[in-house]
Structures are given as structure tokens and as C-alpha cells.
Design an enzyme around this catalytic site. Sequence first.
Site, PDB file in Angstrom:
ATOM      1  N   ARG A  89      -4.048 -18.977   5.100  1.00 14.89           N
ATOM      2  CA  ARG A  89      -4.987 -18.414   6.075  1.00 14.89           C
ATOM      3  C   ARG A  89      -5.472 -19.511   7.028  1.00 14.89           C
ATOM      4  O   ARG A  89      -5.526 -19.329   8.243  1.00 14.89           O
ATOM      5  CB  ARG A  89      -6.181 -17.774   5.350  1.00 14.89           C
ATOM      6  N   PHE A 148      -0.811  -5.120   6.601  1.00 15.30           N
ATOM      7  CA  PHE A 148      -1.152  -5.283   5.183  1.00 15.30           C
ATOM      8  C   PHE A 148      -2.353  -6.228   5.080  1.00 15.30           C
ATOM      9  O   PHE A 148      -2.328  -7.223   4.355  1.00 15.30           O
ATOM     10  CB  PHE A 148       0.032  -5.829   4.376  1.00 15.30           C
ATOM     11  N   ASP A 204       2.138  -9.346   5.463  1.00 13.34           N
ATOM     12  CA  ASP A 204       1.937  -9.823   4.081  1.00 13.34           C
ATOM     13  C   ASP A 204       1.990  -8.620   3.141  1.00 13.34           C
ATOM     14  O   ASP A 204       0.971  -8.222   2.577  1.00 13.34           O
ATOM     15  CB  ASP A 204       0.595 -10.572   3.982  1.00 13.34           C
ATOM     16  N   CYS A 254       6.094 -11.863  -1.585  1.00 13.34           N
ATOM     17  CA  CYS A 254       5.535 -12.358  -2.855  1.00 13.34           C
ATOM     18  C   CYS A 254       6.378 -11.861  -4.030  1.00 13.34           C
ATOM     19  O   CYS A 254       5.938 -11.906  -5.175  1.00 13.34           O
ATOM     20  CB  CYS A 254       4.082 -11.928  -3.005  1.00 13.34           C
TER      21      CYS A 254
HETATM   22  N1  SAH Z   1      -2.892 -10.472   3.474  1.00 11.86           N
HETATM   23  C1  SAH Z   1      -3.860 -10.005   2.490  1.00 11.86           C
HETATM   24  C2  SAH Z   1      -3.178  -9.493   1.232  1.00 11.86           C
HETATM   25  C3  SAH Z   1      -2.224  -8.346   1.432  1.00 11.86           C
HETATM   26  S1  SAH Z   1      -1.918  -7.448  -0.019  1.00 11.86           S
HETATM   27  C4  SAH Z   1      -4.856 -11.115   2.208  1.00 11.86           C
HETATM   28  O1  SAH Z   1      -4.678 -12.264   2.668  1.00 11.86           O
HETATM   29  O2  SAH Z   1      -5.844 -10.852   1.529  1.00 11.86           O
HETATM   30  C5  SAH Z   1      -1.006  -6.066   0.476  1.00 11.86           C
HETATM   31  C6  SAH Z   1      -1.806  -4.967   1.134  1.00 11.86           C
HETATM   32  O3  SAH Z   1      -0.856  -3.992   1.579  1.00 11.86           O
HETATM   33  C7  SAH Z   1      -2.782  -4.197   0.277  1.00 11.86           C
HETATM   34  O4  SAH Z   1      -4.043  -4.242   0.865  1.00 11.86           O
HETATM   35  C8  SAH Z   1      -2.274  -2.736   0.261  1.00 11.86           C
HETATM   36  O5  SAH Z   1      -3.319  -1.786   0.347  1.00 11.86           O
HETATM   37  C9  SAH Z   1      -1.436  -2.701   1.494  1.00 11.86           C
HETATM   38  N2  SAH Z   1      -0.322  -1.741   1.523  1.00 11.86           N
HETATM   39  C10 SAH Z   1       0.568  -1.461   0.553  1.00 11.86           C
HETATM   40  N3  SAH Z   1       1.521  -0.604   1.012  1.00 11.86           N
HETATM   41  C11 SAH Z   1       1.218  -0.356   2.316  1.00 11.86           C
HETATM   42  C12 SAH Z   1       1.819   0.420   3.340  1.00 11.86           C
HETATM   43  N4  SAH Z   1       2.944   1.109   3.119  1.00 11.86           N
HETATM   44  N5  SAH Z   1       1.245   0.424   4.552  1.00 11.86           N
HETATM   45  C13 SAH Z   1       0.112  -0.289   4.797  1.00 11.86           C
HETATM   46  N6  SAH Z   1      -0.489  -1.030   3.871  1.00 11.86           N
HETATM   47  C14 SAH Z   1       0.042  -1.068   2.646  1.00 11.86           C
END
Ligand code: SAH
Length: 403
Positions: free
Chosen positions: A210, A235, A307, A347
Amino acid sequence: MQARIILKPGKEKNLLARHPWIFSGAIARVENAQDGDTIDVCDHAGKWLARGYYNARSQIAARVWTWDDAPIDRAFFRARLERAIRTRESLIDRDMTNAYRLVNAESDFLPGVIADRYADFIVLQFLTLGADARKAELAELIGELTNARGVYERSDVDVREKEGLASAVGILRGDAPPDLIEIRENNFRLLVDVKRGHKTGLYLDQRENRARVARDLEGSLRGKPSSSAEILNVFSYTGGFSVYIAAVNADARVINLDASRDALELARANMRLNDCETRGEFVEGDAFVVLRKYRDQGKSFDAIILDPPKFVHAQSQIESGLRGYKDINLLAFKLLKPSGTLVTFSCSGQVSAQMFQTVVFQAATDAQRDAQIIAKLTQASDHPILLAFPESEYLKGLVCRVM
Ligand code: SAH
């Protein structure tokens, strides 16, 4: 009689190289061991090699606590925890950051045990039967060693099923955490829901990324003729990247896109807490659908962060997972302005860095974009990768600049 497992001839090789897993196929014979028991591991000739724990239900039938012939008792766990905690003290600037991983399972020679600190609270996760069997002892020790106000359990992870374990959530020691804990991360303020959030509440493994990404974007956005840069954080979860980016780039507008309404609500609260809510947008939806919609509408962005959650949970899902990564990266490349930046992550442990880079390359090719990799990213240093255990490396990121 001592519980022990005897390996098949030649199957001691990985163990001698300090890899902590013993697969069921490597075992010739099991003596006096029940699931969850502490066991000695011996080679085919009966020579003592290591001490660990056993679970016949798991494909990883045993994991190693130690290669020293010492008892697995309170003193053992205290020493292991002390070492893990001490390492973090040298890694983390605790004036700026009070949320970080204290124990990273196999990488800290505590297989199956995760401990994260969130300000005054510790959140524990037990991933295996052998680790779960030590729950009370570990919760007590970590509470003592960290002076935590409370120790909370978040063992609600799918992998426990493979171990024959149900999920378990609740207070193990001390006070219950509040619904939201305010933590400090690189001097940003973030609200964390340790009781209902993903993982133990926050994606701590992205902390260094970040900061790094916000800095990189500051460089590439500076001197842009347009008054306000448009960043798309796909995400977004609770807006970690958005807070950093909006704070460092005073003109940037950041769209948080996530499927979870709760996560977006926290993203908004987090941007407010860091005085940048007015430059945030919050879009609830499926990333695969929304990105296609943006493409059809002819939208474009100065930077996009991708992400996604883990697409690959087992070897059998690699092909479909890679298709997912390709699809989302292809859409992102199409949505980037000239000289825009794509920050893209995977990940999935089963997807190697090379596989991931190849997929991102194929996505760029299909989108007809030339791109440079300007940085390769990995998990934060409080999630160390054990050299002897390459499985502990799972987070891969590429910062690509479109030419
Ligand atoms: N970048 C974030 C972590 C991302 S985790 C950080 O730094 O904190 C992945 C995220 O993707 C989760 O919040 C989940 O709700 C979301 N997610 C999962 N499948 C998804 C989809 N098809 N479309 C949009 N969001 C999604």
C-alpha cells in the site's frame, strides 16, 4: 510406548532439508498415534529425525514442530513465540504501525498457528488439528507475552475441514474486542472488524505494498496536465490502498469497487477517518461485470489496482484460475489511459510468480498494450517466506506502466 511414524525408504530427504510437511504417501507405518497427537518421526531404519503432530485425516499427515530432541511443552511454545515476536519488533516501526502479523505458521516454525496483532488485541487462527490441540496453551502464552487486552479466535477457515475440524470463533482470553478496532498503519488510521472481517480482519500482507504503490503513483501522476487523476481500486475491501493513494495524491479521485457492501461501508469510514472521503467513490458490484460495463461506456483511468481474492485453492483449479486472472487483467489494460499504471496481484499460492507474469503478459498482448514492469511486489516482511518452505510464498504483485 512413544507415538511415532516411520517413513518409507528415501522419504526423509525433504525433512532433512527442513521442509516441515510429511505427506501420507511418505509414511510406511504409524505406531500408537491418534489424530492430533505429538509424534516422533523416524526414518525407515528407525533413526529419530524430528518431532511433530499427526492427523490421518489430512493429506499432510504430519507437520514438524522441531528437529531437536526436546519436549513439546509450555517452555517450547514460549520460546517459539518469543522468537517470532522479537523478529517483528525489529521489522515493524511500532510508532507508525500497531497492526501486524506476530506468528506466520510454518515460517515461524509453528505450523498451523497464525497470530495477528490489532492494537491491544491479538487474533489467533488455528488451521490444523495438531495446532488446535494446543489452543489453550498458545492463547495464554501469547496473551502474557504481548500484554494484550484480549485474545480472540478466528478459526473460521475452510482449510480446517480438511483436518476434520469445525470452525471456532470467540474470546479465548481477556476482553472481547469492540466491533471495530481502530489501528494505525504507517500512520494512517484504519478501522478493522476482527470479528466479522476477512482473514483476521485486515489484509496485513499488503501493508508495505500500500505504501509503495501510493509512492509510485505519486511519481507517475505528478505533473499530469489534467487536474484530477482517476484511480480504480478493484477488490478494494475496506479501502486500504484507497486511503494511502488519496492521502499521498491530493488531487486523485479513487473509486472503490467491491462485491461486499460491508467492506465498502468500512472503506468509506476509513477514507473519512483520513480526511479524504470526498475524493472517494464506492461501487458495489461484481468486478467482472462492472469492468465490462466501464469498457463499454468508454471509461478510462490513470491507475487501476487489482487485488482479487484467491482464485486457485487447489491444483485442479489452476487452469480456471488463470483464465480469471487473464480476463480481469485484460479488462484492466483496456481501461488504462496512455502511460497509466496497472497494479495487479495474485494471492494464489499454487500460481507461481512466473505463471502470473505470463498471464499478465498475455492480457497485455490481447489488449494490444505495450507495458513495462516497474516493480515486483510480494507479501509484507511480517509474513516471512521460509527458504526451506517455498509454499510460504503466495503473494505476487506487478506494477506495470502502459507505454
Ligand atoms: N486490496 C484489499 C484486499 C482485497 S481482498 C486490501 O488491501 O485490503 C478481495 C476483495 O475482493 C474482498 O473484499 C471481496 O469482497 C472482493 N470480491 C471477491 N469477489 C469479488 C467480485 N467478483 N467482484 C468484486 N469484488 C469481489
